[in-house]
Structure formats: C-alpha cells, structure tokens
Design an enzyme around this catalytic site. Structure first.
Site, PDB file in Angstrom:
ATOM      1  N   LYS A  14      45.048 -20.745  67.761  1.00 20.31           N
ATOM      2  CA  LYS A  14      45.486 -19.583  66.989  1.00 20.31           C
ATOM      3  C   LYS A  14      45.827 -18.397  67.885  1.00 20.31           C
ATOM      4  O   LYS A  14      46.846 -17.755  67.684  1.00 20.31           O
ATOM      5  CB  LYS A  14      44.410 -19.146  65.991  1.00 20.31           C
ATOM      6  CG  LYS A  14      44.145 -20.092  64.873  1.00 20.31           C
ATOM      7  CD  LYS A  14      43.172 -19.528  63.871  1.00 20.31           C
ATOM      8  CE  LYS A  14      41.880 -19.026  64.443  1.00 20.31           C
ATOM      9  NZ  LYS A  14      41.037 -20.032  65.096  1.00 20.31           N
ATOM     10  N   ARG A  89      38.553 -14.555  56.731  1.00 24.94           N
ATOM     11  CA  ARG A  89      37.839 -15.823  56.897  1.00 24.94           C
ATOM     12  C   ARG A  89      37.063 -16.222  55.657  1.00 24.94           C
ATOM     13  O   ARG A  89      36.605 -17.344  55.560  1.00 24.94           O
ATOM     14  CB  ARG A  89      36.849 -15.736  58.060  1.00 24.94           C
ATOM     15  CG  ARG A  89      37.474 -15.652  59.419  1.00 24.94           C
ATOM     16  CD  ARG A  89      36.372 -15.693  60.458  1.00 24.94           C
ATOM     17  NE  ARG A  89      36.857 -15.381  61.776  1.00 24.94           N
ATOM     18  CZ  ARG A  89      37.002 -16.264  62.749  1.00 24.94           C
ATOM     19  NH1 ARG A  89      36.715 -17.523  62.529  1.00 24.94           N
ATOM     20  NH2 ARG A  89      37.440 -15.890  63.921  1.00 24.94           N
ATOM     21  N   ARG A 128      37.400 -24.462  77.738  1.00 24.75           N
ATOM     22  CA  ARG A 128      37.541 -23.007  77.843  1.00 24.75           C
ATOM     23  C   ARG A 128      36.221 -22.371  78.259  1.00 24.75           C
ATOM     24  O   ARG A 128      36.199 -21.442  79.073  1.00 24.75           O
ATOM     25  CB  ARG A 128      38.023 -22.417  76.509  1.00 24.75           C
ATOM     26  CG  ARG A 128      38.229 -20.921  76.565  1.00 24.75           C
ATOM     27  CD  ARG A 128      38.813 -20.377  75.281  1.00 24.75           C
ATOM     28  NE  ARG A 128      37.799 -20.324  74.237  1.00 24.75           N
ATOM     29  CZ  ARG A 128      38.023 -19.928  72.992  1.00 24.75           C
ATOM     30  NH1 ARG A 128      39.233 -19.579  72.620  1.00 24.75           N
ATOM     31  NH2 ARG A 128      37.056 -19.890  72.106  1.00 24.75           N
ATOM     32  N   ARG A 134      32.087 -18.649  79.056  1.00 23.30           N
ATOM     33  CA  ARG A 134      31.745 -18.084  77.746  1.00 23.30           C
ATOM     34  C   ARG A 134      30.471 -18.737  77.219  1.00 23.30           C
ATOM     35  O   ARG A 134      30.462 -19.888  76.810  1.00 23.30           O
ATOM     36  CB  ARG A 134      32.896 -18.273  76.768  1.00 23.30           C
ATOM     37  CG  ARG A 134      34.088 -17.420  77.138  1.00 23.30           C
ATOM     38  CD  ARG A 134      35.230 -17.621  76.207  1.00 23.30           C
ATOM     39  NE  ARG A 134      34.839 -17.355  74.834  1.00 23.30           N
ATOM     40  CZ  ARG A 134      35.672 -17.005  73.884  1.00 23.30           C
ATOM     41  NH1 ARG A 134      36.952 -16.875  74.173  1.00 23.30           N
ATOM     42  NH2 ARG A 134      35.262 -16.798  72.661  1.00 23.30           N
ATOM     43  N   ARG A 145      30.226 -23.605  64.260  1.00 21.89           N
ATOM     44  CA  ARG A 145      31.370 -22.789  63.835  1.00 21.89           C
ATOM     45  C   ARG A 145      32.374 -23.616  63.050  1.00 21.89           C
ATOM     46  O   ARG A 145      32.966 -23.133  62.076  1.00 21.89           O
ATOM     47  CB  ARG A 145      32.049 -22.128  65.039  1.00 21.89           C
ATOM     48  CG  ARG A 145      31.242 -20.978  65.587  1.00 21.89           C
ATOM     49  CD  ARG A 145      32.035 -20.075  66.496  1.00 21.89           C
ATOM     50  NE  ARG A 145      32.911 -20.791  67.394  1.00 21.89           N
ATOM     51  CZ  ARG A 145      33.081 -20.500  68.671  1.00 21.89           C
ATOM     52  NH1 ARG A 145      32.436 -19.518  69.226  1.00 21.89           N
ATOM     53  NH2 ARG A 145      33.915 -21.184  69.417  1.00 21.89           N
TER      54      ARG A 145
END
Length: 194
Positions: A14, A89, A128, A134, A145
């Site tokens: 996205k 969301r 990622r 992260r 999630r």
C-alpha cells in the site's frame, strides 16, 4: 479533484503504491502510518501513546486517528484531492470519513483494494523488519495484525463495494506492474492521472 483510498492487508504494498498513485494524480498521500511514525520518532505525547499500541500489535484508537486525519484533510494541499493510506480501518472510521467528506460536499472517487497472498505478505514484512530493524514486525505481531485486518478492515470492502467504488488489483509482481494495473483500473472508471 481526485479522492482515493488504498486498502489491503499489512505488507501488500500500500505505501509504495500510494506514493506512486499520489504522484500520478498530483495529490498528497495521507498515510496514517507515516504520521504515527513521525510522532513516535519525535517522541511526542501522541508518539509515546502510539508506540504502546504498535508494540502490542494493535491499531491506534479511532478517536486519536480520526482527529489526526481530519486535521490533515483540511490542510491546503489536500483541497484538490488526496489519497488515503491506512485510513479508514474500522466501521467507525468509515462513518467519520463520510461525515468529514459530506461536510465538504465531497466523497471518495474510488477505493483501490490491493490483494496479496498471506504467506507472501508475512515474508515481505519479515524481510522489511530485517532491513529496517523494525521491532514491531515480528512474525507473531505480523500474524496478529493480519488477523485484526481480517476482522475489522476487510468488511469495509463490503461497504465501499455496495457503493460501487471498489477497484481490486493483484498486489503481487514487480512494483511497476502493480502500478500499471492500478492506473489502468482507475482509467477504466474515468479517473485519470494528471
């Protein structure tokens, strides 16, 4: 004026596609994730609150998110349109966005739904996480999630689908290929780049 929303599970591309679409249409990409990360990095009061939710793999509460997005959509650069990434969301956020747009006499032109295989999404996010360090992208948090997305966000497609504004695009493949699919699908709905 072009008002778009890009939606899809975490890791579906996205953010990358939002930047490309925003550039193609000459509108700002409004990413709740980017706004949240900026506050976390700046260690603002909001950032500290947001970090607690992110660390737990939860979404930031609607009241906080609605306020941030409402403020952002009333900034001058969004007057000619915008592309929302990461908002709405939840059903409550859809209602708040509808209220904001109706108050301005506008509505969304299209909702671009990017779909991607779950295993591919998990692999992308783990890669990622390794590249960017992260801490919020562990396999457990990613799968949580995705579960939250399926429970809370996927039903939004039904709402926007009933309005006839959903464009579904396969998010797998080269970035340029996905961008071309999105722009072609929007052009078929008479939504053209600048």
């Amino acid at each position: 004026m072009t008002r778009l929303l890009v939606i899809g599970p975490p890791g579906a591309g996205k953010g990358t596609q939002a930047e490309r679409m925003a550039a193609a249409f000459g509108i700002p990409a409004v990413s709740t994730g980017d706004m949240f990360r900026a506050n976390v990095k700046g260690k603002t009061a909001l950032g500290i609150q947001v970090q607690e939710f992110i660390d737990a793999g939860k979404y930031v509460p609607d009241s906080v998110t609605n306020a941030i997005v409402g403020d952002r959509l009333h900034q001058a650069d969004a007057a000619a349109g915008f592309l929302l990434d990461g908002y709405p969301r939840t059903l409550d956020q859809v209602q708040e966005l509808d209220r904001l747009l109706e108050a301005d006499g506008t509505q969304l032109d299209a909702v671009v739904q990017i779909v991607a295989d779950t295993d591919e999404v998990v692999a992308r996010l783990l890669k990622r996480a390794a590249e960017q360090g992260r801490a919020d992208d562990t396999a457990e948090v990613i799968r949580h999630r995705l579960d939250v997305y399926a429970e809370q966000t996927a039903p939004l497609i039904d709402i926007y689908g009933s309005r006839g504004i959903v464009v579904t695009v396969d998010g797998l493949g080269a970035v340029d290929e996905v961008t071309a699919r999105i722009l072609d699908a929007l052009a078929e709905r008479d939504i053209h780049t600048v």
